[in-house]
Design an enzyme around this catalytic site. Structure first.
Site, PDB file in Angstrom:
ATOM      1  N   TYR A  30       0.841  -1.201   0.000  1.00 42.33           N
ATOM      2  CA  TYR A  30       0.000   0.000   0.000  1.00 42.33           C
ATOM      3  C   TYR A  30       0.878   1.254   0.000  1.00 42.33           C
ATOM      4  O   TYR A  30       0.722   2.148  -0.839  1.00 42.33           O
ATOM      5  CB  TYR A  30      -0.916  -0.004   1.227  1.00 42.33           C
ATOM      6  CG  TYR A  30      -1.603   1.312   1.454  1.00 42.33           C
ATOM      7  CD1 TYR A  30      -2.587   1.759   0.581  1.00 42.33           C
ATOM      8  CD2 TYR A  30      -1.265   2.125   2.533  1.00 42.33           C
ATOM      9  CE1 TYR A  30      -3.209   2.982   0.768  1.00 42.33           C
ATOM     10  CE2 TYR A  30      -1.887   3.349   2.734  1.00 42.33           C
ATOM     11  CZ  TYR A  30      -2.850   3.769   1.848  1.00 42.33           C
ATOM     12  OH  TYR A  30      -3.472   4.979   2.032  1.00 42.33           O
TER      13      TYR A  30
HETATM   14  O1  LIG Z   1      -2.061   7.189   7.911  1.00 48.19           O
HETATM   15  C1  LIG Z   1      -2.140   6.490   6.917  1.00 48.19           C
HETATM   16  O2  LIG Z   1      -1.498   6.733   5.946  1.00 48.19           O
HETATM   17  C2  LIG Z   1      -3.006   5.274   6.901  1.00 48.19           C
HETATM   18  O3  LIG Z   1      -3.818   5.274   8.063  1.00 48.19           O
HETATM   19  C3  LIG Z   1      -4.567   4.111   8.239  1.00 48.19           C
HETATM   20  O4  LIG Z   1      -3.669   3.049   8.492  1.00 48.19           O
HETATM   21  P1  LIG Z   1      -3.339   2.713   9.999  1.00 48.19           P
HETATM   22  O5  LIG Z   1      -2.659   3.856  10.663  1.00 48.19           O
HETATM   23  O6  LIG Z   1      -2.622   1.417   9.990  1.00 48.19           O
HETATM   24  O7  LIG Z   1      -4.791   2.619  10.653  1.00 48.19           O
HETATM   25  P2  LIG Z   1      -5.573   1.414  11.319  1.00 48.19           P
HETATM   26  O8  LIG Z   1      -5.675   0.261  10.427  1.00 48.19           O
HETATM   27  O9  LIG Z   1      -6.832   1.973  11.846  1.00 48.19           O
HETATM   28  O10 LIG Z   1      -4.622   1.017  12.547  1.00 48.19           O
HETATM   29  C4  LIG Z   1      -4.384   1.926  13.604  1.00 48.19           C
HETATM   30  C5  LIG Z   1      -3.514   1.264  14.641  1.00 48.19           C
HETATM   31  O11 LIG Z   1      -4.223   0.181  15.235  1.00 48.19           O
HETATM   32  C6  LIG Z   1      -3.437  -0.996  15.178  1.00 48.19           C
HETATM   33  N1  LIG Z   1      -4.350  -2.155  15.006  1.00 48.19           N
HETATM   34  C7  LIG Z   1      -5.022  -2.344  13.883  1.00 48.19           C
HETATM   35  C8  LIG Z   1      -5.888  -3.387  13.741  1.00 48.19           C
HETATM   36  C9  LIG Z   1      -6.035  -4.298  14.777  1.00 48.19           C
HETATM   37  O12 LIG Z   1      -6.782  -5.279  14.715  1.00 48.19           O
HETATM   38  N2  LIG Z   1      -5.320  -4.097  15.913  1.00 48.19           N
HETATM   39  C10 LIG Z   1      -4.476  -3.038  16.069  1.00 48.19           C
HETATM   40  O13 LIG Z   1      -3.852  -2.899  17.136  1.00 48.19           O
HETATM   41  C11 LIG Z   1      -2.495  -0.824  14.020  1.00 48.19           C
HETATM   42  O14 LIG Z   1      -1.343  -1.597  14.230  1.00 48.19           O
HETATM   43  C12 LIG Z   1      -2.224   0.673  14.099  1.00 48.19           C
HETATM   44  O15 LIG Z   1      -1.192   0.913  15.000  1.00 48.19           O
HETATM   45  C13 LIG Z   1      -5.409   3.803   7.020  1.00 48.19           C
HETATM   46  O16 LIG Z   1      -6.029   2.558   7.127  1.00 48.19           O
HETATM   47  C14 LIG Z   1      -4.628   3.892   5.749  1.00 48.19           C
HETATM   48  O17 LIG Z   1      -5.511   3.756   4.652  1.00 48.19           O
HETATM   49  C15 LIG Z   1      -3.938   5.210   5.728  1.00 48.19           C
HETATM   50  O18 LIG Z   1      -3.258   5.467   4.577  1.00 48.19           O
END
Ligand SMILES: O=C(O)[C@H]1O[C@H](OP(=O)(O)OP(=O)(O)OC[C@H]2O[C@@H](n3ccc(=O)[nH]c3=O)[C@H](O)[C@@H]2O)[C@H](O)[C@@H](O)[C@@H]1O
Length: 425
Positions: free
Chosen positions: A238
């Site tokens: 991604y």
């Molecule tokens: O800032 C960005 O560029 C990205 O932000 C998000 O990605 P992410 O920060 O990974 O967001 P989440 O999927 O909501 O995860 C947030 C946090 O929760 C954690 N998480 C996620 C899922 C889960 O089941 N458990 C968990 O602890 C992840 O490791 C992460 O630290 C978006 O999903 C992306 O599309 C975007 O581009």
């Protein structure tokens, strides 16, 4: 006296057997079979023709764009309804989370807005349909189509002279890239190039603002993340497609004079958000009494995100559109240098994931069942933290919503949209 023929072929078949008769019978049955075979071939051929006619007919009848009424809708929706400095914006991914909010904000101040969205099923399309209805109620027309459909894009530019493109259509999600890598190439690379090709050829060329991602910082450890930091170590496909997008848009700026602004969004959240994101799926699970999986880094270090509230991001998008400057080319030819910009749109105050969960628990008044798991090697990064001084300097970007306040608003929306019991169904 019976004729020779009657003699040879009496009216009661079977009584009379001679070689000639046998030959004729054989011949008669072969020719019948032949005729039957011909008939069957003709029948099959007509069936195939009919099917293909029906298929093409279906394609025609299910085509969701084109026609007088459709064109009228596009023209009306694209019309600028304010006297000074208005713009007409094509918003891609308009039924998406950020796309729907930006579209509404633009429309509210009198800009022309036409949306395009392919309503794919990466997450519940009914939420996208609901956003679409909301936009329709606010006189924003959304075209059901894919940004890879260049004919459709050319048609849109033919009938509405967009001054700007807010390009938000993308395959989002960091971890899903391992399951379906092709969808990232389809939307974030091929779709982007198709869109840029059409923009570059249109006359006048629009200015383009588009969604990159904080994920381009990948394994960068220097905090806070500044636009000039390394972005050549993506941790997921991604992130790699978003980084590629930054390079691709640079070439279109360089060769064709397209004005380009890339926005690195930092974990955007809020009402009407994306169900695949952690804060959203955690809310659903907590209400359903199901456990949530909380990832942790090495040595039990909590992961952290610079969660950014949707209204702040919308202000950043609009500030970018307002200051984008003009593309300089026309008809595929560059006439001079055009702006090429990249901005972080973050909140500048990272919060750990367990703290985010604690806030949800407070607003939902329900305790979460937490399973702590070591962060799998699936493209995740341990933390993000934006330096936003460039965006502040350029268009006064100043986020004002902290995570506590933003999640409160999200939970309020979630409960009003799904209801308390939805999760228990
Ligand atoms: O800032 C960005 O560029 C990205 O932000 C998000 O990605 P992410 O920060 O990974 O967001 P989440 O999927 O909501 O995860 C947030 C946090 O929760 C954690 N998480 C996620 C899922 C889960 O089941 N458990 C968990 O602890 C992840 O490791 C992460 O630290 C978006 O999903 C992306 O599309 C975007 O581009």
């Amino acid at each position: 006296m019976p004729s020779l023929e009657e003699e040879l072929f009496p009216s009661t078949p079977g009584k009379f057997k001679d070689r000639n008769r046998h030959f004729h019978r054989c011949f008669a049955s072969t020719s019948t079979m032949f005729l039957w075979a011909l008939f069957l071939i003709a029948l099959t051929a007509s069936y195939i023709c009919f099917q293909s006619f029906m298929d093409s007919g279906n394609r025609y009848f299910t085509a969701t764009w084109g026609g007088h009424h459709w064109e009228k809708n596009v023209i009306n929706s694209a019309q600028i309804r304010r006297s000074h400095g208005g713009m007409s914006v094509l918003v891609t991914g308009a039924a998406g989370f950020v796309g729907s909010h930006v579209s509404l904000a633009l429309k509210k101040r009198g800009d022309g807005v036409v949306g395009i969205d392919n309503f794919n099923n990466y997450y519940d399309p009914s939420l996208k349909k609901a956003r679409k209805n909301l936009l329709n109620q606010n006189s924003i027309f959304i075209v059901d189509g894919d940004i890879n459909d260049s004919k459709l894009l050319v048609k849109l530019f033919d009938i509405a002279r967009f001054t700007h493109v807010m390009h938000l259509a993308a395959q989002a999600g960091v971890r899903y890239a391992m399951e379906n890598p092709g969808s990232y190439i389809h939307s974030n690379i091929a779709g982007l190039v198709t869109l840029l090709e059409v923009c570059k050829n249109s006359n006048p060329q629009p200015a383009i603002v588009w969604a990159s991602s904080s994920s381009v910082y990948g394994l960068n450890e220097k905090v806070p993340f500044s636009e000039s930091d390394r972005t050549d170590q993506p941790a997921s496909l991604y992130a790699a497609t978003k980084k590629a997008g930054e390079e691709i848009t640079h070439t279109y700026n360089h060769i064709y004079g397209l004005s380009i602004t890339g926005l690195r969004f930092f974990t955007v959240y809020g009402p009407w958000g994306r169900p695949d994101m952690a804060y959203f799926s955690f809310t659903r699970n907590i209400l359903q009494g199901k456990p949530i999986t909380v990832y942790r880094g090495k040595n039990r270090v909590d992961l952290a995100r610079d969660f950014t509230y949707i209204d702040d991001v919308v202000k950043g998008c609009i500030g970018s559109l307002d200051t984008s400057g003009k593309s300089t080319g026309s008809g595929g030819k560059k006439r001079g240098p055009a702006p090429y910009r990249i901005f972080n749109l973050g909140n500048t105050s990272p919060v750990t994931v367990p703290m985010m969960v604690a806030m949800l628990e407070k607003h939902l008044k329900v305790k979460a069942k937490k399973n702590f798991v070591v962060m799998p090697g699936n493209g995740d990064v341990p933390f993000t933290h934006a330096n936003i001084s460039s965006a502040r300097k350029e268009f006064g970007y100043k986020p004002t919503t902290d995570l506590q306040t933003g999640l409160k608003k999200f939970v309020k929306w979630y409960l009003s949209y799904y209801g308390y019991d939805q999760g228990k169904l």
